[in-house]
Design a protein around this motif. Structure first.
Motif, PDB file in Angstrom:
ATOM      1  N   ILE A   9       1.830 -14.710  -5.293  1.00 43.89           N
ATOM      2  CA  ILE A   9       2.598 -15.435  -4.400  1.00 43.89           C
ATOM      3  C   ILE A   9       2.948 -14.372  -3.499  1.00 43.89           C
ATOM      4  N   SER A  10       2.608 -14.394  -2.014  1.00 48.10           N
ATOM      5  CA  SER A  10       3.254 -13.607  -1.207  1.00 48.10           C
ATOM      6  C   SER A  10       3.055 -14.008   0.175  1.00 48.10           C
ATOM      7  N   VAL A  11       3.657 -13.521   1.285  1.00 51.75           N
ATOM      8  CA  VAL A  11       3.650 -14.179   2.579  1.00 51.75           C
ATOM      9  C   VAL A  11       2.163 -13.893   3.548  1.00 51.75           C
ATOM     10  N   SER A  12       1.930 -14.696   4.319  1.00 52.80           N
ATOM     11  CA  SER A  12       0.771 -14.542   4.820  1.00 52.80           C
ATOM     12  C   SER A  12       0.963 -13.178   6.070  1.00 52.80           C
ATOM     13  N   PRO A  13      -0.070 -12.754   6.536  1.00 54.55           N
ATOM     14  CA  PRO A  13      -1.476 -12.911   6.126  1.00 54.55           C
ATOM     15  C   PRO A  13      -1.913 -12.337   4.711  1.00 54.55           C
ATOM     16  N   HIS A  14      -3.063 -12.942   4.280  1.00 56.60           N
ATOM     17  CA  HIS A  14      -3.306 -12.563   2.691  1.00 56.60           C
ATOM     18  C   HIS A  14      -4.358 -11.539   2.618  1.00 56.60           C
ATOM     19  N   ILE A  15      -5.047 -11.285   3.961  1.00 54.87           N
ATOM     20  CA  ILE A  15      -6.102 -10.080   4.034  1.00 54.87           C
ATOM     21  C   ILE A  15      -5.529  -8.848   5.020  1.00 54.87           C
ATOM     22  N   ARG A  16      -6.109  -7.810   4.517  1.00 54.09           N
ATOM     23  CA  ARG A  16      -5.649  -6.804   5.248  1.00 54.09           C
ATOM     24  C   ARG A  16      -6.972  -5.935   5.947  1.00 54.09           C
ATOM     25  N   SER A  17      -6.591  -5.195   6.944  1.00 54.69           N
ATOM     26  CA  SER A  17      -7.949  -4.178   7.200  1.00 54.69           C
ATOM     27  C   SER A  17      -7.909  -2.982   6.394  1.00 54.69           C
ATOM     28  N   GLU A  18      -8.912  -2.210   6.225  1.00 57.04           N
ATOM     29  CA  GLU A  18      -9.250  -1.237   5.349  1.00 57.04           C
ATOM     30  C   GLU A  18      -8.240   0.041   5.591  1.00 57.04           C
ATOM     31  N   GLU A  19      -8.089  -0.136   7.137  1.00 53.69           N
ATOM     32  CA  GLU A  19      -7.212   1.047   7.472  1.00 53.69           C
ATOM     33  C   GLU A  19      -6.083   1.406   6.812  1.00 53.69           C
ATOM     34  N   SER A  20      -5.555   2.731   6.655  1.00 52.84           N
ATOM     35  CA  SER A  20      -4.482   2.979   5.782  1.00 52.84           C
ATOM     36  C   SER A  20      -3.925   4.311   6.448  1.00 52.84           C
ATOM     37  N   THR A  21      -2.475   4.588   6.188  1.00 44.80           N
ATOM     38  CA  THR A  21      -2.036   5.807   6.635  1.00 44.80           C
ATOM     39  C   THR A  21      -2.726   6.922   6.081  1.00 44.80           C
ATOM     40  N   PRO A  22      -2.848   7.286   4.702  1.00 40.36           N
ATOM     41  CA  PRO A  22      -3.605   8.167   4.108  1.00 40.36           C
ATOM     42  C   PRO A  22      -4.949   8.454   4.689  1.00 40.36           C
ATOM     43  N   ARG A  23      -5.943   7.309   4.795  1.00 37.75           N
ATOM     44  CA  ARG A  23      -7.160   7.428   5.498  1.00 37.75           C
ATOM     45  C   ARG A  23      -7.154   8.080   6.782  1.00 37.75           C
ATOM     46  N   ILE A  24      -6.146   7.760   7.618  1.00 36.21           N
ATOM     47  CA  ILE A  24      -5.985   8.263   9.020  1.00 36.21           C
ATOM     48  C   ILE A  24      -5.768   9.883   8.856  1.00 36.21           C
TER      49      ILE A  24
END
Lengths: 331, 435
Positions: A9-24
């Motif tokens: 159970i968590s709040v929306s949105p339930h999908i996220r983009s692939e981008e992340s701080t470490p990746r950047i």
């Protein structure tokens, strides 16, 4: 049907983009690779030593700080690695071992962590690290090795940077040393000139910047306004024979402008968030850089220009807010 | 005809291919239905049935208690066995009527009136009101309220929202493919009620078959236009849709009627048609059951009050990898814990996600001020500032950054590289300060 199964159970949105701080962070580090290779090629094994020492000490300082204060250890996010790498790229290859360590300490502990860590620092950590070293060890920080392009020669000669020559001896002397204009530009593009480890090869840096553009990690706003303003001022006021006789290309390609404009001024944390504000920020960087180069005591001004503009980022963000959908423009 | 595009937005993987080709199928009725008496925004209904009362399909069970409200009807014939409090998807307790199905399927008041277009606007409104129709895109705003604008707010345009920009959902898409004339008739009814001669149906251009299907039906009518819209989430948000179709921008905190527009969802238009022609109350709806975690994604015609578990069984059950069940789509839907939760008037889909589809992040990082959320925000807000203010408890500060203009579409949170729960922090701030 599996009745016992529990669901998240968590709040929306339930999908996220692939981008992340470490990746950047890691991608930016990778994008600097061409410039690192050119730096190592021209300045030899000691350049690699300086870079490695900066990276290792930055990561270690971050780890020790977080461990001591019982905070989450975030050394895997690539941020400390990148700070160390950028600091190393902004150092001359000839510096003794304690310079990278002292610079990393100042960058990570004083500039970044004491201000609250990633996201809360006002100034670019790598640049503050370098500024600290420049004012504390002015001699050591301005000994420039002649690029040798031979990996085995250790007793490298020292020489002046193109901007140093320009400042002390003038434009004609610079052309005389490099032969002709075309030859000068070629040397600046390839990196075959005196300077900091990572700043000398314009071509390698632009290659890395192209990668960042491709990944949409940076936009044109800061680098282009930075470089454009500098070029314009260099062209108008940079010459010996009155207005509009300067050499804009020389100013853009020499010193740390390419490295600064694409990789340092674009640091998310210390630059404005709004695109409109970023143009003002870049323009300010360009103006201050040329003010220092043409009128100041230092031959190079990119570092101080970016740091001064860093102070203005929060202020610029206050002035440039986004336009709300449907809001009527005030006339 | 070119359509302007709103600023911002995102392009998540829409995954519509999972269920787009699945025809709407009516599922077997459940043993019992649980019908909440508040399935709409506004005042809850009060029950008008008693325990053990025999009722027919379509019979009134909950009576509205205010203007912004909508009556509730039984979706099956049978016997009332319980009136209890049941949590809704947002976790609030709602009085609900539990009806045991006798499978006789006896209708109460259904009567075909082929001359329905000859009814007066007021007669039409009466039928729509009595049918308990609410916005079926998920917002569940009572349709009758939108059809009764105050006199000082003239309306000149009606838009049917067929954008369906939420990933995974295909219920409106299937309706537009399979029931295009019903949707168009619904639009004509709405236009007549409002006395408007401009009707539009906006559909994202990733659904060419739906556009084609609708265009076939309206070729003889000039006052209705089918608009192909750019595919970009949240194109189906009311304000973005109005901007795309009419070029008008609804001012902050204003309603569509302030720019002379009324928007209804495609499913709502279909329900309005059924109500005005047959007198059919809103007791069933199309629900997309999709996601990588369900064995056979489907588009189902479902009786209101059917438990979600019944839908999942109809779709072959859950895969082992299912970790999250959402009422609605993944961008704005609600994660549910209990599978006996009933389908309501606003349930456009049940999305079952697997570990691979969600980035489940318990920990989030600090804001690195990258500005991605600012670029993505269709409302032109600065979600980064809102989230930082809210996180630190400076809710008044968040208010200065136009906190209450956020409609929680989730674009900012989707793009955030630090995985910050921005929408959640904004919702938190909204509860802490007055607008």
């Amino acid at each position: 049907m599996n009745k016992e199964k529990t669901f998240i159970i968590s709040v929306s949105p339930h999908i996220r983009s692939e981008e992340s701080t470490p990746r950047i962070m890691w991608s930016v580090s990778v994008s600097l690779l061409p410039a690192i290779i050119m730096g190592a090629y021209y300045f030899g094994p000691h350049a690699i030593f300086v870079l490695s020492l900066c990276i290792v000490s930055s990561v270690v300082f971050e780890f020790l700080y977080q461990k001591t204060l019982k905070k989450d250890i975030t050394i895997n996010d690539g941020s400390a690695f990148l700070t160390g790498l950028l600091l190393g790229m902004n150092l001359p290859a000839s510096v003794p071992f304690y310079i990278p360590i002292a610079g990393s300490f100042f960058a990570i502990i004083i500039t970044k962590q004491l201000f609250g860590g990633l996201g809360y620092n006002i100034f670019n950590p790598a640049l503050i690290g370098r500024a600290f070293l420049l004012v504390s060890f002015p001699k050591l920080m301005t000994v420039w090795t002649e690029p040798s392009a031979s990996f085995i020669k250790f007793d490298a000669l020292t020489t002046a940077t193109p901007l140093g020559i320009l400042k002390e001896e003038g434009y004609s002397k610079l052309i005389e040393i490099f032969g002709d204009k075309a030859n000068l530009y070629t040397h600046l593009m390839l990196g075959n000139r005196a300077g900091c480890i990572g700043e000398t090869s314009g071509l390698a840096l632009l290659l890395g910047a192209a990668f960042l553009f491709y990944r949409k990690y940076i936009t044109w706003h800061i680098p282009i306004s930075f470089i454009g303003t500098s070029a314009l001022i260099a062209w108008i006021f940079g010459g010996n024979s009155g207005l509009f006789s300067g050499d804009p290309l020389l100013h853009v390609l020499s010193g740390g402008m390419i490295l600064g404009a694409f990789f340092m001024a674009t640091d998310y944390v210390t630059s404005p968030s709004m695109k409109s504000g970023q143009i003002l920020f870049g323009t300010g960087c360009g103006f201050l850089t040329m003010l220092i180069r043409l009128k100041g005591g230092y031959p190079e001004g990119v570092m101080f220009a970016i740091l001064i503009m860093n102070c203005f980022s929060p202020l610029i963000d206050r002035g440039f807010k986004s336009k709300i959908f449907g809001a009527v423009k005030k006339k | 005809m070119g359509f302007s595009v709103f600023k911002g937005g995102i392009h998540p993987a829409d995954k519509k291919e999972l269920s787009a080709d699945k025809k709407i199928t009516e599922i077997a009725q459940p043993q019992k239905v649980v019908i909440p008496l508040s399935q709409h925004i506004g005042a809850p209904c009060k029950p008008v049935v008693t325990i053990n009362q025999e009722i027919k399909k379509g019979e009134l069970i909950g009576e509205p208690t205010g203007f912004v409200s909508a009556p509730v009807h039984s979706s099956v014939s049978g016997k009332v066995i319980l009136i209890i409090e049941v949590p809704n998807v947002m976790g609030r307790m709602v009085t609900s009527v539990v009806i045991e199905n006798d499978f006789k399927d006896e209708w109460t008041l259904l009567k075909d009136n082929p001359d329905y277009m000859k009814l007066s606007p007021d007669e039409m409104k009466e039928k729509i009101k009595n049918a308990g129709i609410v916005g079926m895109g998920g917002a569940t705003f009572p349709a009758i309220v939108k059809l009764s604008p105050p006199k000082e707010k003239p309306i000149d345009t009606v838009i049917i929202n067929g954008a369906e920009c939420e990933p995974y959902l295909t219920s409106d898409y299937r309706l537009m493919l399979e029931r295009p004339s019903e949707i168009i008739e619904g639009l004509k009814i709405i236009m007549k009620v409002l006395g408007v001669s401009n009707g539009f149906i906006g559909v994202e251009d990733n659904k060419p078959l739906a556009i084609e299907s609708l265009k076939k039906v309206v070729s003889d009518s000039d006052s209705i236009k089918i608009c192909s819209l750019h595919t970009r989430y949240p194109q189906g948000a009311e304000k973005m849709l109005i901007k795309a179709i009419t070029g008008r921008e609804v001012p902050p905190r204003a309603l569509p009627m302030d720019v002379k527009v009324v928007v209804h969802n495609a499913g709502t238009a279909n329900a309005i048609y059924e109500a005005v022609r047959f007198g059919k109350p809103l007791i069933d709806r199309v629900v997309t059951v999709s996601g990588e975690g369900i064995r056979e994604p489907k588009n189902l015609l479902v009786k209101i009050g059917t438990p979600v578990s019944h839908l999942i069984e109809e779709c072959g059950g859950l895969k082992e990898s299912a970790v999250k069940i959402i009422s609605g789509g993944p961008m704005m839907g609600f994660a549910i814990a209990l599978l006996d939760m009933p389908v309501t008037k606003g349930t456009s889909g049940i999305t079952v996600l697997t570990e691979n589809e969600i980035v489940h992040t318990e920990k989030f990082g600090p804001c690195i001020r990258c500005g991605r959320c600012i670029e993505a925000c269709p409302m032109g807000l600065m979600p980064s500032m809102l989230s930082v203010y809210s996180e630190r408890g400076f809710f008044e500060g968040a208010k200065e950054y136009n906190l209450f203009d956020c409609f929680e579409c989730g674009c900012c949170t989707y793009v955030c590289p630090s995985k910050r729960p921005i929408v959640h922090l904004i919702r938190l701030a909204k509860t802490q300060v007055k607008p």
